[in-house]
Design a protein around this motif. Structure first.
Motif, PDB file in Angstrom:
ATOM      1  N   SER A  10       0.849  -1.191   0.000  1.00 42.23           N
ATOM      2  CA  SER A  10       0.000   0.000   0.000  1.00 42.23           C
ATOM      3  C   SER A  10       0.878   1.231   0.000  1.00 42.23           C
ATOM      4  O   SER A  10       1.783   1.338   0.824  1.00 42.23           O
ATOM      5  N   GLY A  13      -2.238   3.973   1.732  1.00 40.49           N
ATOM      6  CA  GLY A  13      -3.027   3.521   2.892  1.00 40.49           C
ATOM      7  C   GLY A  13      -4.326   2.786   2.595  1.00 40.49           C
ATOM      8  O   GLY A  13      -4.905   2.174   3.499  1.00 40.49           O
ATOM      9  N   ASN A  14      -4.801   2.834   1.353  1.00 45.39           N
ATOM     10  CA  ASN A  14      -6.102   2.212   1.081  1.00 45.39           C
ATOM     11  C   ASN A  14      -6.055   0.686   1.181  1.00 45.39           C
ATOM     12  O   ASN A  14      -6.880   0.066   1.857  1.00 45.39           O
ATOM     13  N   PRO A  58      -2.762  -2.433  -4.549  1.00 48.93           N
ATOM     14  CA  PRO A  58      -3.400  -1.371  -5.340  1.00 48.93           C
ATOM     15  C   PRO A  58      -3.269  -1.734  -6.816  1.00 48.93           C
ATOM     16  O   PRO A  58      -2.397  -2.542  -7.167  1.00 48.93           O
ATOM     17  N   GLU A  59      -4.121  -1.191  -7.631  1.00 45.39           N
ATOM     18  CA  GLU A  59      -3.885  -1.334  -9.072  1.00 45.39           C
ATOM     19  C   GLU A  59      -2.958  -0.205  -9.504  1.00 45.39           C
ATOM     20  O   GLU A  59      -3.246   0.972  -9.228  1.00 45.39           O
ATOM     21  N   PHE A  61      -1.051   1.192 -12.887  1.00 45.74           N
ATOM     22  CA  PHE A  61      -0.897   1.118 -14.348  1.00 45.74           C
ATOM     23  C   PHE A  61      -1.543  -0.150 -14.911  1.00 45.74           C
ATOM     24  O   PHE A  61      -0.963  -0.857 -15.745  1.00 45.74           O
ATOM     25  N   ALA A  94      -8.364   0.181  -6.137  1.00 47.58           N
ATOM     26  CA  ALA A  94      -8.108   0.861  -7.412  1.00 47.58           C
ATOM     27  C   ALA A  94      -8.751   2.237  -7.383  1.00 47.58           C
ATOM     28  O   ALA A  94      -9.685   2.487  -6.609  1.00 47.58           O
ATOM     29  N   GLY A  95      -8.240   3.112  -8.246  1.00 45.39           N
ATOM     30  CA  GLY A  95      -8.867   4.423  -8.366  1.00 45.39           C
ATOM     31  C   GLY A  95     -10.249   4.276  -8.964  1.00 45.39           C
ATOM     32  O   GLY A  95     -11.242   4.764  -8.416  1.00 45.39           O
TER      33      GLY A  95
HETATM   34  C1  LIG Z   1       1.417   4.914 -10.151  1.00 43.01           C
HETATM   35  C2  LIG Z   1      -0.043   4.705  -9.981  1.00 43.01           C
HETATM   36  C3  LIG Z   1      -0.743   4.031 -10.949  1.00 43.01           C
HETATM   37  C4  LIG Z   1      -2.121   3.819 -10.799  1.00 43.01           C
HETATM   38  N1  LIG Z   1      -2.791   3.119 -11.776  1.00 43.01           N
HETATM   39  C5  LIG Z   1      -4.123   2.864 -11.610  1.00 43.01           C
HETATM   40  C6  LIG Z   1      -4.808   2.082 -12.577  1.00 43.01           C
HETATM   41  O1  LIG Z   1      -4.256   1.601 -13.547  1.00 43.01           O
HETATM   42  N2  LIG Z   1      -6.128   1.871 -12.379  1.00 43.01           N
HETATM   43  C7  LIG Z   1      -6.816   2.375 -11.300  1.00 43.01           C
HETATM   44  O2  LIG Z   1      -8.009   2.128 -11.175  1.00 43.01           O
HETATM   45  N3  LIG Z   1      -6.167   3.094 -10.363  1.00 43.01           N
HETATM   46  C8  LIG Z   1      -4.846   3.367 -10.489  1.00 43.01           C
HETATM   47  N4  LIG Z   1      -4.159   4.080  -9.526  1.00 43.01           N
HETATM   48  C9  LIG Z   1      -4.891   4.492  -8.323  1.00 43.01           C
HETATM   49  C10 LIG Z   1      -4.616   3.546  -7.148  1.00 43.01           C
HETATM   50  O3  LIG Z   1      -4.873   2.202  -7.506  1.00 43.01           O
HETATM   51  C11 LIG Z   1      -5.522   3.908  -5.964  1.00 43.01           C
HETATM   52  O4  LIG Z   1      -5.253   5.226  -5.556  1.00 43.01           O
HETATM   53  C12 LIG Z   1      -5.368   2.967  -4.801  1.00 43.01           C
HETATM   54  O5  LIG Z   1      -6.417   3.204  -3.881  1.00 43.01           O
HETATM   55  C13 LIG Z   1      -4.030   3.127  -4.091  1.00 43.01           C
HETATM   56  O6  LIG Z   1      -3.943   2.187  -3.060  1.00 43.01           O
HETATM   57  P1  LIG Z   1      -2.961   2.397  -1.826  1.00 43.01           P
HETATM   58  O7  LIG Z   1      -3.521   3.572  -1.021  1.00 43.01           O
HETATM   59  O8  LIG Z   1      -3.038   1.136  -1.063  1.00 43.01           O
HETATM   60  O9  LIG Z   1      -1.608   2.717  -2.342  1.00 43.01           O
HETATM   61  C14 LIG Z   1      -2.799   4.306  -9.651  1.00 43.01           C
HETATM   62  C15 LIG Z   1      -2.054   4.999  -8.680  1.00 43.01           C
HETATM   63  C16 LIG Z   1      -0.696   5.185  -8.842  1.00 43.01           C
HETATM   64  C17 LIG Z   1       0.076   5.909  -7.759  1.00 43.01           C
END
Ligand SMILES: Cc1cc2nc3c(=O)[nH]c(=O)nc-3n(C[C@H](O)[C@H](O)[C@H](O)COP(=O)(O)O)c2cc1C
Length: 152
Positions: A10, A13-14, A58-59, A61, A94-95
């Motif tokens: 992570s 934090g998500n 996380p997702e 790219f 994922a976003g």
């Molecule tokens: C470098 C990078 C690439 C990302 N690529 C995607 C993506 O391909 N698809 C998506 O839905 N979200 C994408 N996101 C959003 C993250 O998946 C999302 O913010 C997630 O909640 C992050 O989890 P974390 O807080 O555990 O790091 C990306 C974020 C980053 C920083």
């Protein structure tokens, strides 16, 4: 006693919130032992000694995070023939998508010959109470099933 390994990465934090909820659900099963590890700290021995595995990423790219890929890269050869049908579940933050990360992990799980025992949890955007509930259920399901021996 069922040992459940939860491996996650992570950055913001998500996924960590989700991992904590999976751990909470697993710990609620009497007799279950939960090992919660960041991907960078998890080693082959953790995988081999676990009765069940939950992976959270996380997702990034359209794929799993590099750290989760690194965990798989580091453990693949050593796990050959030793993790056949090990119970497995996935959770993804994922976003707005998550399908690329899921597809990639499912493919890797086939390579290890893990047995996927429950639907993945995919969060899109903020981590809601509903998502945390699904994560607790995911943890409880894999831990409960391993404890009862229903996956073997
Ligand atoms: C470098 C990078 C690439 C990302 N690529 C995607 C993506 O391909 N698809 C998506 O839905 N979200 C994408 N996101 C959003 C993250 O998946 C999302 O913010 C997630 O909640 C992050 O989890 P974390 O807080 O555990 O790091 C990306 C974020 C980053 C920083």
């Amino acid at each position: 006693m069922a040992k459940i390994l939860i491996v996650y990465h992570s950055q913001t934090g998500n996924t960590e919130k989700m991992a904590q909820a999976v751990a909470e659900g697993a710990r609620a099963i009497e007799g279950a032992e939960v090992i919660l590890k960041k991907a960078g700290d998890a080693v082959l021995e953790d995988l081999l000694t676990a009765d069940g595995l939950a992976v959270g990423t996380p997702e990034n790219f359209g794929y799993m995070s590099g750290m989760i890929k690194d965990f798989f890269d580091r453990t693949f050869y050593g796990a050959q023939e030793k993790v056949f049908r090990k119970p497995f579940v996935v959770f993804i933050s994922a976003g707005n998508d998550g399908t690329g990360a899921l597809k990639a992990i499912e493919r890797i799980a086939l390579g290890y010959k893990f047995k996927t025992v429950y639907e993945p949890v995919i969060a899109r955007g903020a981590i809601t109470e509903e998502i945390l509930m699904q994560c607790r259920e995911l943890g409880g399901t894999i831990a409960g099933g391993c404890q009862l021996g229903i996956y073997s």
